[in-house]
Design a protein around this motif. Structure first.
Motif, PDB file in Angstrom:
ATOM      1  N   SER A1186       0.859  -1.192   0.000  1.00 14.11           N
ATOM      2  CA  SER A1186       0.000   0.000   0.000  1.00 14.11           C
ATOM      3  C   SER A1186       0.891   1.236   0.000  1.00 14.11           C
ATOM      4  O   SER A1186       2.059   1.160   0.394  1.00 14.11           O
ATOM      5  CB  SER A1186      -0.906   0.001   1.236  1.00 14.11           C
ATOM      6  OG  SER A1186      -0.130   0.144   2.419  1.00 14.11           O
ATOM      7  N   LEU A1191       0.194  -1.935   4.582  1.00 18.05           N
ATOM      8  CA  LEU A1191      -0.471  -3.164   4.143  1.00 18.05           C
ATOM      9  C   LEU A1191       0.314  -3.802   3.012  1.00 18.05           C
ATOM     10  O   LEU A1191       0.987  -3.120   2.230  1.00 18.05           O
ATOM     11  CB  LEU A1191      -1.902  -2.869   3.675  1.00 18.05           C
ATOM     12  CG  LEU A1191      -2.852  -2.215   4.680  1.00 18.05           C
ATOM     13  CD1 LEU A1191      -4.180  -1.916   3.998  1.00 18.05           C
ATOM     14  CD2 LEU A1191      -3.041  -3.103   5.907  1.00 18.05           C
ATOM     15  N   VAL A1203      -4.517 -10.072   2.147  1.00 17.18           N
ATOM     16  CA  VAL A1203      -4.054  -8.763   2.593  1.00 17.18           C
ATOM     17  C   VAL A1203      -3.604  -8.898   4.038  1.00 17.18           C
ATOM     18  O   VAL A1203      -4.348  -9.411   4.889  1.00 17.18           O
ATOM     19  CB  VAL A1203      -5.160  -7.698   2.464  1.00 17.18           C
ATOM     20  CG1 VAL A1203      -4.648  -6.338   2.912  1.00 17.18           C
ATOM     21  CG2 VAL A1203      -5.666  -7.626   1.025  1.00 17.18           C
ATOM     22  N   GLU A1205      -1.370  -7.061   7.480  1.00 17.98           N
ATOM     23  CA  GLU A1205      -0.832  -5.860   8.109  1.00 17.98           C
ATOM     24  C   GLU A1205       0.688  -6.012   8.199  1.00 17.98           C
ATOM     25  O   GLU A1205       1.188  -6.991   8.761  1.00 17.98           O
ATOM     26  CB  GLU A1205      -1.423  -5.663   9.504  1.00 17.98           C
ATOM     27  CG  GLU A1205      -2.903  -5.295   9.476  1.00 17.98           C
ATOM     28  CD  GLU A1205      -3.469  -5.107  10.862  1.00 17.98           C
ATOM     29  OE1 GLU A1205      -2.854  -5.646  11.818  1.00 17.98           O
ATOM     30  OE2 GLU A1205      -4.491  -4.434  10.997  1.00 17.98           O
ATOM     31  N   LEU A1212      -5.424  -9.697   7.288  1.00 16.11           N
ATOM     32  CA  LEU A1212      -6.556  -8.759   7.371  1.00 16.11           C
ATOM     33  C   LEU A1212      -7.735  -9.223   6.526  1.00 16.11           C
ATOM     34  O   LEU A1212      -8.886  -9.220   6.995  1.00 16.11           O
ATOM     35  CB  LEU A1212      -6.087  -7.369   6.917  1.00 16.11           C
ATOM     36  CG  LEU A1212      -7.075  -6.218   7.070  1.00 16.11           C
ATOM     37  CD1 LEU A1212      -7.399  -5.993   8.543  1.00 16.11           C
ATOM     38  CD2 LEU A1212      -6.474  -4.943   6.476  1.00 16.11           C
ATOM     39  N   GLU A1231      -5.954   3.612   0.057  1.00 12.48           N
ATOM     40  CA  GLU A1231      -5.774   2.284   0.654  1.00 12.48           C
ATOM     41  C   GLU A1231      -7.098   1.647   1.058  1.00 12.48           C
ATOM     42  O   GLU A1231      -7.132   0.702   1.857  1.00 12.48           O
ATOM     43  CB  GLU A1231      -4.813   2.332   1.847  1.00 12.48           C
ATOM     44  CG  GLU A1231      -3.434   2.855   1.485  1.00 12.48           C
ATOM     45  CD  GLU A1231      -2.424   2.773   2.621  1.00 12.48           C
ATOM     46  OE1 GLU A1231      -2.795   2.263   3.696  1.00 12.48           O
ATOM     47  OE2 GLU A1231      -1.266   3.213   2.434  1.00 12.48           O
TER      48      GLU A1231
END
Length: 1498
Positions: A1186, A1191, A1203, A1205, A1212, A1231
Motif C-alpha cells: 500500500s 499493508l 491482505v 498488516e 486482514l 488504501e
C-alpha cells in the motif's frame, strides 16, 4: 638409531665453545644441550636431524667469524639477531624442561607425543639457525646501502626531474605523428635489426664471407654482391622460401643475421625483421607477426592500405593468436597487395634468435603458424636463426615447412674457415688497440700469442668478442698485461680439466677480477655480487634506474659501478635510461650461478640467498609505495574500465615506477625460489596485512592480474614446507583469501582496478579476514544486506565461455587448464585458476561431445556429433588433423599414456583406434553392439570402452594386428545397465564402471573379477570417474552430489553438492573439479580438502590457519553477521525458493515471499523481523505494498488474494473470485481498495476496509476471450492500463466509448495470439485500444499520467503520449481526440522480455531491469516530481554488471555481480522477482536465493 641426534649434540657442544665471546648465547646453548641429552631415545636418524646437523655446523663457522672480535665489537643488527636467536633457544629449553619434569610413568605413557615434540624442536631449531645465517648474509649484502643513501641525494632528485623531461620529449614525436597503425598493431620497435639498444654488431669485414654468400645466393642468385664474396659455404637452394640457420650458443648467428639485414636494407629489398631476446616484448610470440606486419606496412603502401581495411573490421587483432595474426595481418593484405603489383619477386623477412622467445609449445608456435599459411605468403622469403631446440627442430618437420626449408648448420662450416674469420676479427681489434694506445710495439702481439688466444676461443665468436673488449679496456690502458693475464688463466684452465667451458670461465673470471680492481674501494665488497646477482636472477632485463630503486641504491652508485663490467654486459649511456642492461651472453649467467665454474666467492651468486634479497626488497618497495587508488584516478572515472579511463597510461607512468612494476609482478616468483628468513616472513606478513589488496589494484592497472592466482597458490604450497609459528595465522589466511578473491572476481578485477573495492571486497564472505582488514579503504561501495556466504564456498570460479551448453570437459595433465566442448561446435581453453579464456578452436559443425588433452598437454583431441575427431595445437589454435571418414557420431575420445595412440567411440558401437603419426593408415576397429559411451586408456596401454550394450571391454593395444579385420577383447565386464563412464587406477589393477543407474562397479582388471559396487544417492547416472590413488575414487553424477569414495570400505569420504551437471571432470592432481550446468563452467574443490584431496596430503597450511581463525572469530559478531543474511539463517538448506520480492514505499521493509511462507526483513540490516505461513502453496505470486507501507497483498496458486498488516503480520482479508491466476494487484491511493487483474480477463475492485468484511468484488472490466498479462494504476487512481492477449480473433474496435483509434492493424503473434493494450478510466470503461506485435509484459504511467510505457516479449519498449486522452485539468474541455495516440519505440538493445519498467527519477529516460534508454524530448512527461534525496537514482542489471543512473547523468557501471549474486533468469518470466527503490535493490538470485543490495554509499 640415535646416531644423527648424537651428531647434533656433538655439534652443539662446539657451538657452546665458539660462542664464549657471547656469554648469553653460551649459557642458552648449554642449557639446551642439558635437556636434549634426556631426549636422545625419542629421536631418529631422519631427514630433519640431518638437516639440523648441517645447519649447526654452518652456524659454528658463522659464529666463529662473527664473534672473533668479541660480542661488543658486533654491529647492532647482529646483536639483535643474536638476542632473538637466544630467545628461541631459551623457549625450546623451557618447553623441554617442562616435559622432562613430569614423572617417569607419564613420560612412558606419552612417549609417542614426546617423539613428535622432539621432531618439532628439531625443525624449529633448524629453521631458526637457517634464518639467523640467511639474515646475516642478506644484511651483509645490503650493508653497502647505508654508505650510499645520503650521497648526492639532491643531485639524484635533479636527475630524476631531468629524466622526466627527457621521457616526455621522447614520447612527443609519437604523440604528434598520430601513427594510427602503430597504436592499433602495438609493434615492438626494439626488435628492429638496427635499433639503437641492440647488442648485436655486424660481421667484421672479411669474415663469414662463405656463410653470407650462401644467404645472398639463397635470396637472389643474381645478387651483384656475390661478386665480392667467396664461394658459398654450401650450395643455396633458392626454390626454398625458408632458410634456417642454427648452431650452438656463441657461434655468431645474430651477427650474421644483422649483417644480412644491413645488406638487404642497403639494396632496398628488405621486408621486415624481428630480433628476439629474452627481455620484455622481444620474447613475446604474440609480438612477432604484428611487428613484421607493421614494418611491411611502412615499406609497402599497397600492403598498408589492405592492412588498414582489415584492422577497421577487427581492431583487436593485435591480441589474437600468432596463427591468426599471420593470416589476417600478413597473409591477407599480402595477397591483396600482390594482386595490385605492390611487391617485388622475393621479399626477405628475418626472424633472429627464435629460441629466445617464451614458447612452451611442443612444436614452435611461430613455425606451426608458418606451416598453416606458408602457401599464402609468396613472395616472402624467411630467414630464421636459432639454436637447435627440440620444439624448433620439430616445427621444421611439419610437412608444409619441410618441403620449402633449406637448413644451414654453422657447425658444418669448415672449421678452418671459422678459425680464419675469428683470426681476422682479432687482428682487426689488435690493430685498433695499437692505433688508440701509443707506445705499443708494432709487432705486438706476437704470432704465438694470437695463436694461443685463437685456441682458447675454440671456434666461439663470443669468446673472441669478450676477450677483445677485456684487452682493449680504455680505462686500464694496459692491453699487454691484460692479454698476458688472459692467456695465463686460459692455459691454467686448459691444464686443469677438459670441460668445454673452462677457457670461457677463466675469461669471465679474469674480466670480473679486473672490473673489481677498477671500482673504487667504496664500491667494492659485496656490491659487485649484489648487482650481478640481481641482473642474472631478474625475471626480465632491468634498466639501471630500476636496478638502483629495486636494490635501494643511489642511482649514481649504480651508474659508477656498471661500466666496469662493460666486457660482459651492455650498459646504456646516461641519456639512454629507457634501454635495459643486457648481459653479453647466456653462458655468463650460467657461469655466475655455478660453483663448479665460478670459483671466486666474490662473484659467485647463490640463487636461493639472492632470491631472498630480491624478494625482501620487492616487499619493502611495495610496502612503501602501494596505496589505494595509487594513480589518483578522478572519481568521475571510477566506473570506467581501465582501457576507457582517459590518460590512464600517463598516470601509470607517473605513479608506478618500473621498479615498482617489477616488484609487483615478480615478488612471488622470487619468494618461492628463496631461502626464507624470519625477516622476509615478517615483511611478507606486514605486506599481507596492509598492502595485498593494493597490490591487486596495481596488477589490474598493469594488466597482469592473470599471474596472481597461480603465483599465490604456489606461494602457499611453498610456505607449507616451513615451520611457521601460529602467530603467522593471519598472513597465511590472507594469502589464501587473496587467491580466492582473484579466482572469484577475476573478470571484474582484470577489467577495472576499482572493482577490487566495488566488487571483490563487498561480495567476499562475511568471515573473510581480507574483507575485514581492507573494507576501511572503501568509502564508496555497495553493501550486501542479504545473501552473503559465511565463508568461502567450494566454488572457486564460475565462468560462461559462450552461450551454448557445455557438453564435455577435461583437465590438462598439470591441472592448470580446462578444455570444454560446447553444443555450438566450439572448443575453448580456460585457465583453471581464473576461468579466463585462453584459446578457442572453431571447426566442428555439431555438438562437441568429448575432449581430451594429450599426455604432454600440448595438443587437444575433440570428438563431435558431426562425425569427426580433430587434433588441435594448444599454442596456435590450429587444427593439425581431422579424421571422420570412418566415424559415425563421436561420443568419446582418449589418448594413450605415451601419446602414440588415440581412440574414439561412436554411436554405432564402434571404437576406432589410430596411430597419431599415421592416423590415416594404421586404423583398427573394435566392436560393441550398441552406443559407445566412454573410452579410456590404462597406464599399461590397454584400452577400455563402456557401452549401452551394458559391457565394458578391455582391449590389448600393445599386440594389436593393424591389418586384422576383427579383434576380440581380452575381457568383457558385464553390467545390469548402460556403462556411462570408465576409469582405471594408476597402477592398472582396478577398473571402475559408472552406470546410468548411479551404481559404480569395481573390477580387477587382470582377470575381470567383480569386487564390489558403490551405490550413490538417487538414480542419477554417473557422468565422470577418476581414481586419485589406489584407494580413492571420485565420481560425478548428473543429478546428485559428487562423491569421493573410499573403495576399500565402500564409504564416501567427501561429498560436493551439484545439481543438474551435464558434464564433469577431475584434475589429475586431485585438487580441482570442473562441472558444467548449461553454458557455465564451475571450478571447485572438495569441501574438506583445502588445497588438495585428503588422501594425497593433509589440509593446506592456509586451510589449517583459516579454520583456527574462524574458530577464534568473535562469536557474537559472527552471529550478528550471520543474522544479516536473514533468509538463509542457520539452516538455509530447508528454505523454499523465493517466488516474489518487493521493497516497501518507505524503503524500510522488504517483503520476501516463499513457496510456503513470507518473511518481512528490516531493510537497514537485512534481519528477519517476522515470518508467516501462507494459507496455501505459492509457486508464483504477485505482491503489492500500500502507498503508506502499512499493508501488503499477495496472491496464491488458488487464485486468492491475501491482505496482511505489515507491522503485525496479521491476516486482514482474503479475497476469492478470480477463476484464473491473478497477474497483478495494486492498492488505491487511499488504501480503501485493491485492484486486481487476472488471466480470466477481468479487472476487479475489492474493498479492504469495509466492516463487516466483504469478500465479493466489483468487476470493472470483463472480457472472457482475453488473458490479462500486465496492469498499472495511475498515481491519481483515475486511469488503468492493461496488456492482454486473446486467441484467434482480434479485439473489437467498434465501441463508441473509444476516443482514439489504434495506430497499427492487429497482427497474430505466436500461436494465433492477438495482443492488445487498453486504457481504462476509473470505472473500467475502455477509452483507447492499441494493437501490439507481441505479448505485453509490463505497463506503467508517468507520475503526471501524461505518458504510458509498454514493454513486450521481444525486448521492445514503447512510450505513448496520452495528453489528449488524459486531460491534466478536468475543468478544461477535452480537446478533440487524435486519430491515433502518438507513440515512440525505444531501442533498449535487448531481446529478452521486459517485465520491469519505469521512468527514471528525472523523467529523461526509461529504466528496465536490463537497460536505461533516453526519451526524446517530445515524449518526456510534461511535469516531473521534484527529486528529493529519496529519488535520485535508478538501477538495472546488464551483462553481469549492476548499473546506476543518476539525475542528469547517463548510466555508469557500479559493480560486477558474481554468478551466485546475479538475478535469476526467471526474472525474465515474472515481474515480482526484482524490486528497486531509491538505492535499495532486492531480487532472486541463482539457486533461488534472496539478495538485497544497498547502493546508497556509491
Amino acid at each position: 638409531m640415535a646416531t644423527g641426534f648424537k651428531g647434533v649434540i656433538a655439534a652443539l657442544k662446539i657451538t657452546k665453545e665458539v660462542s664464549s665471546a657471547c656469554p648469553q648465547l653460551q649459557l642458552a646453548v648449554g642449557a639446551l644441550l642439558a635437556v636434549l641429552e634426556a631426549f636422545k631415545k625419542y629421536s631418529g636418524a631422519n631427514e630433519s636431524i640431518s638437516k639440523l646437523l648441517s645447519r649447526v655446523e654452518t652456524l659454528n663457522g658463522a659464529l666463529h667469524k662473527f664473534l672473533s672480535a668479541g660480542y661488543d665489537a658486533c654491529p647492532d643488527p647482529l646483536k639483535r639477531r643474536l638476542d632473538n636467536f637466544i630467545k628461541t633457544l631459551e623457549s625450546i629449553t623451557a618447553d623441554a624442561k617442562k616435559i622432562n619434569s613430569r614423572g617417569r610413568l607419564v613420560r612412558i605413557v606419552n612417549a609417542s607425543d614426546n617423539a613428535e615434540k622432539v621432531e618439532s624442536w628439531v625443525k624449529e631449531l633448524s629453521w631458526q639457525i637457517q634464518s639467523f645465517i640467511l639474515e646475516g648474509t642478506i644484511a651483509l649484502e645490503l650493508t653497502i646501502h647505508h654508505g650510499f643513501k645520503s650521497i648526492n641525494r639532491q643531485l639524484n632528485n635533479l636527475e630524476m626531474g631531468m629524466q622526466g623531461i627527457k621521457e616526455g620529449v621522447e614520447r612527443l614525436p609519437l604523440q604528434l605523428s598520430g601513427d594510427a597503425l602503430y597504436t592499433r598493431l602495438r609493434p615492438v620497435i626494439e626488435a628492429r635489426f638496427d635499433h639503437g639498444s641492440s647488442v648485436h654488431v655486424e660481421c667484421h669485414e672479411g669474415t663469414r664471407g662463405e656463410v653470407l654468400a650462401t644467404i645472398c645466393s639463397w635470396l637472389r642468385p643474381d645478387d651483384p654482391r656475390l661478386a665480392t664474396l667467396p664461394e658459398p659455404a654450401v650450395p643455396a637452394d633458392s626454390d626454398r622460401r625458408i632458410l634456417w640457420i642454427y648452431a650452438l650458443p656463441g657461434v655468431g648467428k645474430s651477427t650474421i643475421a644483422r649483417t644480412t639485414a644491413v645488406y638487404w636494407d642497403e639494396d632496398k629489398v628488405l621486408g621486415a625483421t624481428f630480433f628476439c631476446a629474452r627481455d620484455g616484448q622481444r620474447s613475446d610470440i604474440l609480438a612477432i607477426f604484428r611487428t613484421l606486419a607493421y614494418q611491411l606496412a611502412r615499406r609497402f603502401p599497397k600492403f598498408r592500405d589492405a592492412l588498414v581495411k582489415i584492422l577497421d573490421d577487427d581492431p583487436d587483432l593485435y591480441a589474437a593468436s600468432p596463427a591468426r595474426q599471420l593470416e589476417k595481418l600478413i597473409a591477407e593484405p599480402l595477397q591483396e597487395a600482390v594482386k595490385q603489383g605492390g611487391f617485388h619477386r622475393r621479399v626477405p623477412i628475418i626472424i633472429d634468435a627464435l629460441d629466445e622467445c617464451m614458447d612452451k609449445a611442443a612444436v614452435s608456435t611461430i613455425l606451426t603458424s608458418l606451416a598453416l599459411h606458408m602457401s599464402k605468403l609468396e613472395p616472402l622469403c624467411i630467414l630464421i636463426t636459432s639454436r637447435r631446440e627440440q620444439n624448433i627442430a620439430r616445427g621444421f618437420l611439419e610437412r608444409a615447412l619441410l618441403e620449402c626449408t633449406q637448413q644451414l648448420n654453422l657447425i658444418d662450416v669448415r672449421p678452418d674457415l671459422t678459425k680464419r674469420d675469428i683470426a681476422s676479427f682479432v687482428q682487426y681489434c689488435f690493430e685498433g688497440i695499437r692505433r688508440d694506445i701509443p707506445g705499443l710495439h708494432p709487432d705486438w702481439p706476437s704470432r704465438a700469442e694470437v695463436d694461443k688466444l685463437l685456441r682458447l676461443a675454440d671456434g666461439l665468436f663470443i669468446y673472441a668478442a669478450t676477450a677483445m673488449l677485456f684487452i682493449a679496456d680504455s680505462k686500464a690502458q694496459d692491453p699487454e698485461g691484460r692479454l698476458n693475464r688472459l692467456l695465463e688463466s686460459g692455459n691454467a684452465a686448459t691444464k686443469s680439466g677438459t670441460e668445454s667451458t673452462s677457457q670461457l670461465d677463466k675469461l669471465y673470471e679474469q674480466v670480473l677480477v679486473d672490473a673489481l680492481g677498477k671500482m673504487g674501494e667504496d664500491l667494492q665488497g659485496s656490491l659487485p655480487r649484489l648487482l650481478l646477482g640481481t641482473l642474472v636472477l631478474a625475471e626480465e632485463r632491468l634498466h639501471s634506474s630500476t636496478l638502483a630503486t629495486l636494490l635501494d641504491l643511489p642511482p649514481r652508485v649504480v651508474e659508477r659501478s656498471l661500466p666496469a663490467f662493460h666486457a660482459v654486459m651492455t650498459v646504456p649511456a646516461a641519456n639512454e635510461a629507457t634501454s635495459p642492461i643486457r648481459l653479453i651472453h647466456l653462458s655468463f649467467t650460467n657461469f655466475l650461478v655455478d660453483p663448479s665454474r665460478c670459483t671466486d666467492k666474490r662473484f659467485l651468486v647463490h640463487p636461493p640467498t639472492h632470491h631472498s634479497l630480491i624478494a625482501l626488497r620487492c616487499l619493502k618497495l611495495m610496502q612503501e609505495s602501494l596505496k589505494h587508488n595509487i594513480c589518483g584516478v578522478p572519481l568521475e572515472h571510477d566506473h570506467l574500465f581501465n582501457d576507457d579511463i582517459p590518460g590512464l597510461s600517463d598516470m601509470i607512468d607517473e605513479h608506478i615506477s618500473p621498479a615498482l612494476e617489477y616488484a609487483s609482478t615478480y615478488w612471488l616468483r622470487h619468494l618461492v625460489l628463496s631461502d626464507v628468513s624470519e625477516e622476509l616472513l615478517s615483511a611478507l606478513e606486514e605486506f599481507c596485512k596492509t598492502r595485498i589488496i593494493h597490490w591487486l589494484e596495481t596488477l589490474s592497472l598493469l594488466g597482469r592480474v592473470d599471474i596472481a592466482a597461480e603465483a599465490l597458490r604456489s606461494t602457499q604450497s611453498f610456505l607449507q614446507s616451513l615451520p611457521l609459528r601460529e602467530t603467522r595465522t593471519d598472513m597465511c589466511v590472507l594469502l589464501y583469501e587473496c587467491e580466492r578473491m582473484v579466482q572469484a572476481f577475476y573478470p571484474a578485477i582484470s577489467a577495472s582496478f576499482m572493482q577490487i573495492y566495488r566488487t571483490a571486497i563487498p561480495f567476499s564472505p562475511i568471515c573473510s579476514l581480507l574483507r575485514h582488514r581492507y573494507q576501511a579503504y572503501v568509502s564508496q561501495m555497495v553493501e550486501v544486506r542479504v545473501g552473503l556466504e559465511d565463508t568461502w564456498s567450494t566454488t572457486l570460479a564460475s565462468r560462461s565461455p559462450g552461450t551454448s551448453h557445455i557438453c564435455a570437459l577435461a583437465f590438462s595433465t598439470e591441472g592448470a587448464r580446462i578444455v570444454c566442448g560446447a553444443g555450438d561446435g566450439s572448443v575453448r581453453l580456460l585457465n583453471t585458476h581464473t576461468g579466463a579464456q585462453l584459446q578457442s578452436f572453431e571447426d566442428h559443425t555439431d555438438w562437441v561431445t568429448s575432449v581430451s588433452f594429450s599426455p604432454t598437454g600440448k595438443e587437444i583431441l575433440s570428438g563431435s556429433l558431426d562425425g569427426t575427431v580433430r587434433l588441435w595445437d594448444v599454442a596456435t589454435g590450429a587444427c593439425r588433423g581431422t579424421w571422420g571418414e570412418d566415424s559415425d557420431r563421436v561420443e568419446s575420445v582418449a589418448w594413450s599414456p605415451d601419446g602414440a595412440l588415440i581412440a574414439s567411440g561412436d554411436l554405432n558401437g564402434t571404437v576406432i583406434l589410430r596411430v597419431v603419426a599415421s592416423a590415416h593408415k594404421n586404423v583398427s576397429f573394435l566392436r560393441h553392439t550398441d552406443w559407445v559411451r566412454s573410452v579410456t586408456f590404462a597406464s599399461d596401454g590397454d584400452l577400455l570402452s563402456g557401452s549401452n550394450d551394458k559391457t565394458c571391454r578391455i582391449w590389448d593395444t600393445t599386440h594389436i594386428d593393424w591389418d586384422a579385420a576383427g579383434h576380440a577383447p581380452s575381457h568383457t565386464l558385464e553390467h545390469p545397465s548402460y556403462v556411462m563412464a570408465v576409469a582405471v587406477s594408476p597402477d592398472s589393477s582396478l577398473v571402475a564402471c559408472g552406470l546410468d543407474s548411479g551404481e559404480i562397479v569395481l573390477w580387477k582388471k587382470l582377470d575381470g573379477q567383480r569386487l564390489r559396487a558403490l551405490s550413490g544417492t538417487g538414480n542419477s547416472e554417473v557422468i565422470s570417474l577418476a581414481f586419485y590413488s589406489g584407494s580413492c575414487l571420485a565420481a560425478a553424477y548428473s543429478g546428485s552430489a559428487f562423491n569421493l569414495w573410499d573403495i576399500l570400505t565402500a564409504t564416501p569420504l567427501d561429498s560436493l553438492d551439484s545439481a543438474r551437471a551435464a558434464s564433469a571432470n577431475f584434475s589429475p592432481d586431485g585438487v580441482h573439479i570442473a562441472h558444467a550446468i548449461g553454458s557455465t563452467v564451475h571450478i571447485r574443490r572438495w569441501p574438506g580438502s583445502g588445497n588438495a584431496p585428503r588422501e594425497l596430503r593433509p589440509p593446506s597450511l592456509a586451510m589449517r590457519f583459516k579454520q583456527r581463525f574462524e574458530q577464534r572469530f568473535d562469536s557474537t559478531r559472527l552471529l550478528r553477521l550471520r543474522s544479516a543474511r536473514a533468509v538463509e539463517e542457520m539452516d538455509n538448506r530447508t528454505l523454499k525458493p523465493v517466488v516474489a520480492v518487493a521493497i516497501s514505499p518507505t524503503r524500510t521493509l522488504i517483503l520476501a515471499v516463499y513457496e510456503d511462507h513470507w518473511r518481512m526483513l528490516d531493510a537497514s540490516t537485512g534481519e528477519c523481523m517476522r515470518t508467516r505461513k501462507h494459507p496455501g502453496l505459492t509457486i508464483r505470486s504477485t505482491i503489492a505494498w500500500s502507498p503508506s507501507g502499512n499493508l501488503i497483498a499477495c496472491t496464491n496458486e488458488d487464485k486468492s488474494i491475501h491482505v496482511w498488516e505489515a507491522q503485525t503480520g496479521n491476516l486482514l482479508r482474503t479475497f476469492v473470485g478470480h477463476s484464473k491466476r491473478v497477474t497483478a494487484v495494486a492498492f488505491t491511493a487511499n488504501e480503501q481498495h485493491i485492484l486486481s487483474a487476472s488471466r480470466d480477463g477481468s479487472i476487479c475492485r475489492w474493498n479492504v476496509r469495509r466492516t463487516p468484511p466483504e469478500t465479493s468484488c466489483e468487476v470493472l472490466f470483463q472480457s472472457d476471450d482475453d488473458e490479462i498479462d500486465s496492469f498499472a494504476l495511475s498515481s491519481d487512481g483515475e486511469w488503468m492500463l492493461c496488456g492482454a492477449r486473446r486467441h484467434y480473433t482480434p479485439p473489437d474496435m467498434s465501441s463508441a466509448d473509444l476516443v482514439a483509434k489504434p495506430s497499427r492493424r492487429p497482427v497474430a503473434y505466436g500461436h494465433q495470439w492477438y495482443c492488445v493494450l487498453r486504457l481504462h478510466d476509473a470505472t473500467g470503461r475502455v477509452v483507447w485500444i492499441e494493437n501490439h506485435p507481441s505479448f505485453i509484459r509490463s505497463v506503467a504511467f508517468s507520475d503526471d499520467c501524461t505518458r504510458a510505457l509498454v514493454g513486450n516479449e521481444e525486448g521492445e519498449v514503447f512510450v505513448y503520449d496520452l495528453t489528449q486522452l488524459v486531460p491534466r485539468d478536468s475543468t478544461v474541455a477535452r480537446a478533440p481526440p487524435p486519430l491515433a495516440v502518438p507513440k515512440h519505440q525505444l531501442g533498449t538493445g535487448g531481446i529478452k522480455p521486459v517485465h520491469h519498467l519505469s521512468f527514471a527519477p528525472d523523467g529523461l529516460g526509461i529504466v528496465t531491469e536490463r537497460s536505461y534508454t533516453s526519451i526524446p524530448r517530445e515524449f518526456q512527461p510534461l511535469r516531473r516530481c521534484a527529486a528529493g534525496p529519496s529519488s535520485t537514482a535508478a538501477y538495472f542489471y546488464d551483462k553481469e554488471w549492476l548499473w546506476r543512473v543518476d539525475l542528469a547523468s547517463g548510466p555508469r557501471r557500479l559493480c560486477w555481480l558474481p554468478l551466485m549474486f546475479r538475478p535469476d533468469d526467471l526474472i525474465e518470466h515474472s515481474p515480482c522477482l526484482w524490486s528497486a527503490r531509491n538505492h535499495l535493490i532486492a531480487y532472486r538470485a541463482s539457486e533461488d536465493r534472496l539478495v538485497v543490495v544497498d547502493a546508497s554509499r556509491c
